[in-house]
Design an enzyme around this catalytic site. Structure first.
Site, PDB file in Angstrom:
ATOM      1  N   ASP A  43       0.813  -1.219   0.000  1.00  0.00           N
ATOM      2  CA  ASP A  43       0.000   0.000   0.000  1.00  0.00           C
ATOM      3  C   ASP A  43       0.847   1.270   0.000  1.00  0.00           C
ATOM      4  O   ASP A  43       0.356   2.341   0.349  1.00  0.00           O
ATOM      5  CB  ASP A  43      -0.967  -0.013   1.192  1.00  0.00           C
ATOM      6  CG  ASP A  43      -0.244  -0.088   2.527  1.00  0.00           C
ATOM      7  OD1 ASP A  43       0.989  -0.354   2.526  1.00  0.00           O
ATOM      8  OD2 ASP A  43      -0.893   0.119   3.578  1.00  0.00           O
ATOM      9  N   GLU A  44       2.128   1.130  -0.380  1.00  0.00           N
ATOM     10  CA  GLU A  44       2.993   2.309  -0.500  1.00  0.00           C
ATOM     11  C   GLU A  44       3.561   2.333  -1.922  1.00  0.00           C
ATOM     12  O   GLU A  44       4.700   1.973  -2.157  1.00  0.00           O
ATOM     13  CB  GLU A  44       4.106   2.256   0.549  1.00  0.00           C
ATOM     14  CG  GLU A  44       3.561   2.328   1.971  1.00  0.00           C
ATOM     15  CD  GLU A  44       4.584   1.905   3.031  1.00  0.00           C
ATOM     16  OE1 GLU A  44       5.787   1.867   2.741  1.00  0.00           O
ATOM     17  OE2 GLU A  44       4.144   1.603   4.157  1.00  0.00           O
ATOM     18  N   ASN A 102       8.945  -6.514   5.261  1.00  0.00           N
ATOM     19  CA  ASN A 102      10.002  -5.794   5.964  1.00  0.00           C
ATOM     20  C   ASN A 102      10.137  -6.231   7.431  1.00  0.00           C
ATOM     21  O   ASN A 102      10.706  -5.524   8.260  1.00  0.00           O
ATOM     22  CB  ASN A 102       9.777  -4.282   5.872  1.00  0.00           C
ATOM     23  CG  ASN A 102      11.082  -3.506   6.038  1.00  0.00           C
ATOM     24  OD1 ASN A 102      12.146  -3.989   5.625  1.00  0.00           O
ATOM     25  ND2 ASN A 102      11.011  -2.333   6.650  1.00  0.00           N
ATOM     26  N   ARG A 103       9.577  -7.391   7.754  1.00  0.00           N
ATOM     27  CA  ARG A 103       9.808  -8.035   9.062  1.00  0.00           C
ATOM     28  C   ARG A 103      10.228  -9.486   8.843  1.00  0.00           C
ATOM     29  O   ARG A 103      10.297 -10.266   9.780  1.00  0.00           O
ATOM     30  CB  ARG A 103       8.526  -8.042   9.921  1.00  0.00           C
ATOM     31  CG  ARG A 103       7.881  -6.691  10.145  1.00  0.00           C
ATOM     32  CD  ARG A 103       8.698  -5.808  11.087  1.00  0.00           C
ATOM     33  NE  ARG A 103       7.984  -4.565  11.353  1.00  0.00           N
ATOM     34  CZ  ARG A 103       8.024  -3.491  10.564  1.00  0.00           C
ATOM     35  NH1 ARG A 103       8.749  -3.508   9.460  1.00  0.00           N
ATOM     36  NH2 ARG A 103       7.353  -2.396  10.866  1.00  0.00           N
ATOM     37  N   HIS A 149       9.671   3.868   0.764  1.00  0.00           N
ATOM     38  CA  HIS A 149       8.400   3.650   1.478  1.00  0.00           C
ATOM     39  C   HIS A 149       7.583   4.942   1.467  1.00  0.00           C
ATOM     40  O   HIS A 149       8.052   5.973   0.997  1.00  0.00           O
ATOM     41  CB  HIS A 149       8.683   3.243   2.930  1.00  0.00           C
ATOM     42  CG  HIS A 149       9.293   1.881   3.062  1.00  0.00           C
ATOM     43  ND1 HIS A 149       8.609   0.809   3.558  1.00  0.00           N
ATOM     44  CD2 HIS A 149      10.525   1.421   2.741  1.00  0.00           C
ATOM     45  CE1 HIS A 149       9.387  -0.259   3.553  1.00  0.00           C
ATOM     46  NE2 HIS A 149      10.561   0.082   3.060  1.00  0.00           N
ATOM     47  N   TYR A 209      11.193   4.144  15.763  1.00  0.00           N
ATOM     48  CA  TYR A 209      10.532   3.002  16.431  1.00  0.00           C
ATOM     49  C   TYR A 209      11.269   1.739  16.021  1.00  0.00           C
ATOM     50  O   TYR A 209      11.569   1.547  14.856  1.00  0.00           O
ATOM     51  CB  TYR A 209       9.020   2.912  16.097  1.00  0.00           C
ATOM     52  CG  TYR A 209       8.680   2.712  14.642  1.00  0.00           C
ATOM     53  CD1 TYR A 209       8.462   1.432  14.120  1.00  0.00           C
ATOM     54  CD2 TYR A 209       8.554   3.796  13.775  1.00  0.00           C
ATOM     55  CE1 TYR A 209       8.144   1.256  12.778  1.00  0.00           C
ATOM     56  CE2 TYR A 209       8.236   3.625  12.437  1.00  0.00           C
ATOM     57  CZ  TYR A 209       8.035   2.353  11.948  1.00  0.00           C
ATOM     58  OH  TYR A 209       7.724   2.174  10.627  1.00  0.00           O
ATOM     59  N   GLU A 231      11.467   7.235   3.477  1.00  0.00           N
ATOM     60  CA  GLU A 231      10.030   7.507   3.521  1.00  0.00           C
ATOM     61  C   GLU A 231       9.835   8.761   2.681  1.00  0.00           C
ATOM     62  O   GLU A 231      10.249   9.851   3.074  1.00  0.00           O
ATOM     63  CB  GLU A 231       9.586   7.745   4.968  1.00  0.00           C
ATOM     64  CG  GLU A 231       9.877   6.589   5.919  1.00  0.00           C
ATOM     65  CD  GLU A 231       8.870   5.444   5.800  1.00  0.00           C
ATOM     66  OE1 GLU A 231       7.858   5.620   5.088  1.00  0.00           O
ATOM     67  OE2 GLU A 231       9.096   4.392   6.413  1.00  0.00           O
TER      68      GLU A 231
HETATM   69 ZN   LIG Z   1       6.693   0.877   4.297  1.00  0.00          ZN
END
Ligand SMILES: [Zn+2]
Ligand SMILES: *[C@@H]1O[C@H](CO)[C@@H](O)[C@H](O)[C@H]1NC(C)=O
Ligand SMILES: *[C@@H]1O[C@H](CO)[C@@H](O)[C@H](O)[C@H]1NC(C)=O
Length: 415
Positions: A43-44, A102-103, A149, A209, A231
Site C-alpha cells: 500500500d505504498e 520488511n519483518r 516507502h 521506532y 520515507e
Molecule cells: Zn513501508
C-alpha cells in the site's frame, strides 16, 4: 520486475544479465553496484512510480545531462520498482500470504551478536519475495541500497532494532557514514530536511521506532551493503495527479544520492604478491567495528566513508600478512589496491588460501559460457578460419618438402 542498468553505450537500458552476457559483467563488475527497491509494502506505491520515472529519466538524459551520464557510466544501478506486487494488487501492506516483508528478513540477536533471531532463522518459512531478495543480494554484492516507502517524510538509517527492544538511538558502527548518506537524500529533497519531527529530515531507525527482521539491518549485517529506508511522502497513496510534483520533490535526491556515493569512500582490488591472483580479503577501517569482503571473482571492494577525513584501511586474508594504509579522503572516491604477501610459501596452503581463485572452475565455466553465448557464431567462424589457415599452411609445407626433395635428389645422385 527488475531492470539492470548498464553503461552499454548504444542502449543504456540494455538488460544484460551476467550469465547471458559475460563480457558485459567482466568489463563492468568493478563498478559501484547500487540498488533501489520500491513498493516493499503493497500500500505504498509511490516508490514504484518514482523508480520507473527514474529509469526513464536516466535513459532519456544519458549523454545530455552530466548527472545522468556520470551515473550511467559509473554505476551498475539495479532498480526493482515493486518488491510486493501481490500486496499492491490487494492494496494492502502485506504480501499474498499476509506477511509484512520488511519483518521477514533474518535479524541479529543482540545478546549473541551476529546470530540471527531464532524466529526468523527458518529459511523454509521465509516468503518467496524475501528469498528472492536475499538470493539477489548474495549474487550481486551491492555496495549500497535504498528502499522507498511512504507514510512519512524522512531518511531512516540503521540500526532499526535495539538490544533491549526499547525505543532509543541505537548507533551502528558506521553511524557517521549513514548519517552522511541519509543527509544527502534529505538535503536534496524539496522539504524533507524541514520536517519538524526529525532534525535534518533523517532518523536512526530505532530512535523512531524499533523493528526486527527488516531489510535494512539485514543488508548491513549480512550483505556488506549500506541501506537506507526512505520515507518519501506523508501520503501513502497519493492521487495520480500529484505524481509529477512528487517526482520533482524526490528526483534530485535520488540522483544526488547515487552520484555522491560514487564519489565517497575507498575502493580497489586485493591481490596476492605470490601469484598475482585476486584475494577476496576482508577490508576494515580502524576505529569502525565492521568489515566488508572483497568480491569472490575479481576481489574488488567498495567501502563507503564520509569524505574529508583520515582513515586507516586494512586488508586481511587468512594465510596472508595483513596490510594497512592511511588515507586522507577528499571529495572524490579513492582507489586503493592491496598486494598481500603470503605467510607461507608452500603451494598447497596457498591454494587453500584462495591464491588461485582467479582461475578457478567458475571462471572456466564462464569462459565456456562466453563462447557458447552471444558469441557462438563468432567463435565458430574463428574456428573455421583457423582450420582453413592450418590446412593451407600444411599444404604449403608438404609442397615445399616435396620440392625440396626433388631439388636435393639430383645433387645426391651426382655425388
Ligand atoms: Zn513501508
Ligand atoms: C512539503 O511540501 C509539500 C508540498 O509543497 C507540503 O504538502 C508538505 O506539507 C511539506 N512538508 C513539510 C514538512 O514542509
Ligand atoms: C565488534 O563487534 C563484534 C561483533 O560484531 C563484537 O563481538 C565485538 O565485541 C566488537 N568489538 C568492539 C571492540 O566493540
Amino acid at each position: 520486475m527488475a531492470f539492470d542498468m548498464f553503461p552499454c553505450k548504444r542502449n543504456c537500458f540494455n538488460a544484460c544479465h551476467s550469465r547471458q552476457n559475460t563480457l558485459c559483467s567482466l568489463i563492468f563488475s568493478i563498478a559501484w553496484i547500487l540498488q533501489f527497491i520500491g513498493n516493499v509494502h503493497g500500500d505504498e506505491p509511490l516508490g514504484r512510480e518514482l523508480l520507473l520515472l527514474l529509469a526513464n529519466w536516466l535513459c532519456d538524459n544519458y549523454m545530455k545531462d552530466p548527472l545522468a551520464t556520470l551515473i550511467v557510466n559509473n554505476v551498475r544501478l539495479h532498480i526493482l520498482p515493486s518488491m510486493n506486487p501481490d500486496g499492491f494488487s490487494l492494496r494492502r501492506r502485506n504480501n499474498a500470504n499476509n506477511v509484512d516483508l520488511n519483518r521477514d528478513f533474518p535479524d541479529q540477536v543482540f545478546s549473541l551478536l551476529h546470530l540471527f533471531f531464532p524466529m526468523n532463522n527458518d529459511a523454509d518459512a521465509r516468503q518467496p519475495e524475501t528469498k528472492a531478495i536475499i538470493h539477489w543480494s548474495k549474487e550481486r554484492h551491492f555496495t549500497a541500497s535504498a528502499s522507498l516507502h511512504g507514510g512519512a517524510l524522512v531518511a531512516n538509517y540503521p540500526w532499526d532494532g535495539t538490544e533491549d527492544r526499547k525505543r532509543n538511538y541505537y548507533a551502528c558502527p558506521d553511524d557517521d557514514t549513514f548519517r552522511f548518506m541519509a543527509s544527502l537524500y534529505s538535503s536534496s529533497h524539496h522539504n524533507m530536511s524541514l520536517h519538524k519531527e526529525f532534525q535534518g529530515g533523517i532518523t536512526n531507525g530505532a530512535a523512531w521506532y524499533p523493528i526486527y527482521g527488516g531489510m535494512q539491518d539485514w543488508n548491513y549485517i549480512y550483505g556488506g551493503c549500506f541501506e537506507l529506508t526512505l520515507e518519501v511522502s506523508d501520503d501513502k497513496w497519493p492521487p495520480a495527479n500529484e505524481l509529477h510534483n512528487l517526482w520533482n520533490f524526490n528526483k534530485k535526491s535520488m540522483l544526488n544520492l547515487v552520484a555522491s556515493l560514487v564519489k565517497s569512500g575507498v575502493h580497489g582490488r586485493v591481490f596476492s604478491s605470490h601469484c598475482g591472483g585476486p584475494l577476496p580479503a576482508s577490508i576494515a577501517v580502524k576505529g569502525i567495528n565492521y568489515s566488508i569482503k572483497a568480491g569472490e571473482r575479481f576481489a574488488d571492494y567498495h567501502r563507503l566513508l564520509v569524505p574529508g577525513e583520515r582513515y586507516e584501511v586494512r586488508a586481511s586474508m587468512p594465510g596472508h600478512k595483513p596490510k594497512s594504509t592511511v588515507i586522507l579522503l577528499g571529495e572524490e572516491a579513492m582507489t586503493l589496491d592491496f598486494v598481500l604477501d603470503p605467510e607461507i610459501t608452500d603451494k598447497e596452503s596457498l591454494l587453500r588460501s584462495g591464491c588461485f581463485r582467479g582461475f578457478d572452475s567458475e571462471s572456466r565455466f564462464n569462459f565456456v559460457d562466453f563462447l557458447k553465448g552471444p558469441y557462438l557464431g563468432v567463435s565458430l567462424v574463428l574456428i573455421f578460419v583457423l582450420a582453413f589457415l592450418w590446412a593451407l599452411v600444411r599444404r604449403k609445407l608438404s609442397l615445399n618438402h616435396f620440392k625440396h626433395r626433388q631439388s636435393v635428389a639430383p645433387k645426391r645422385s651426382g655425388v
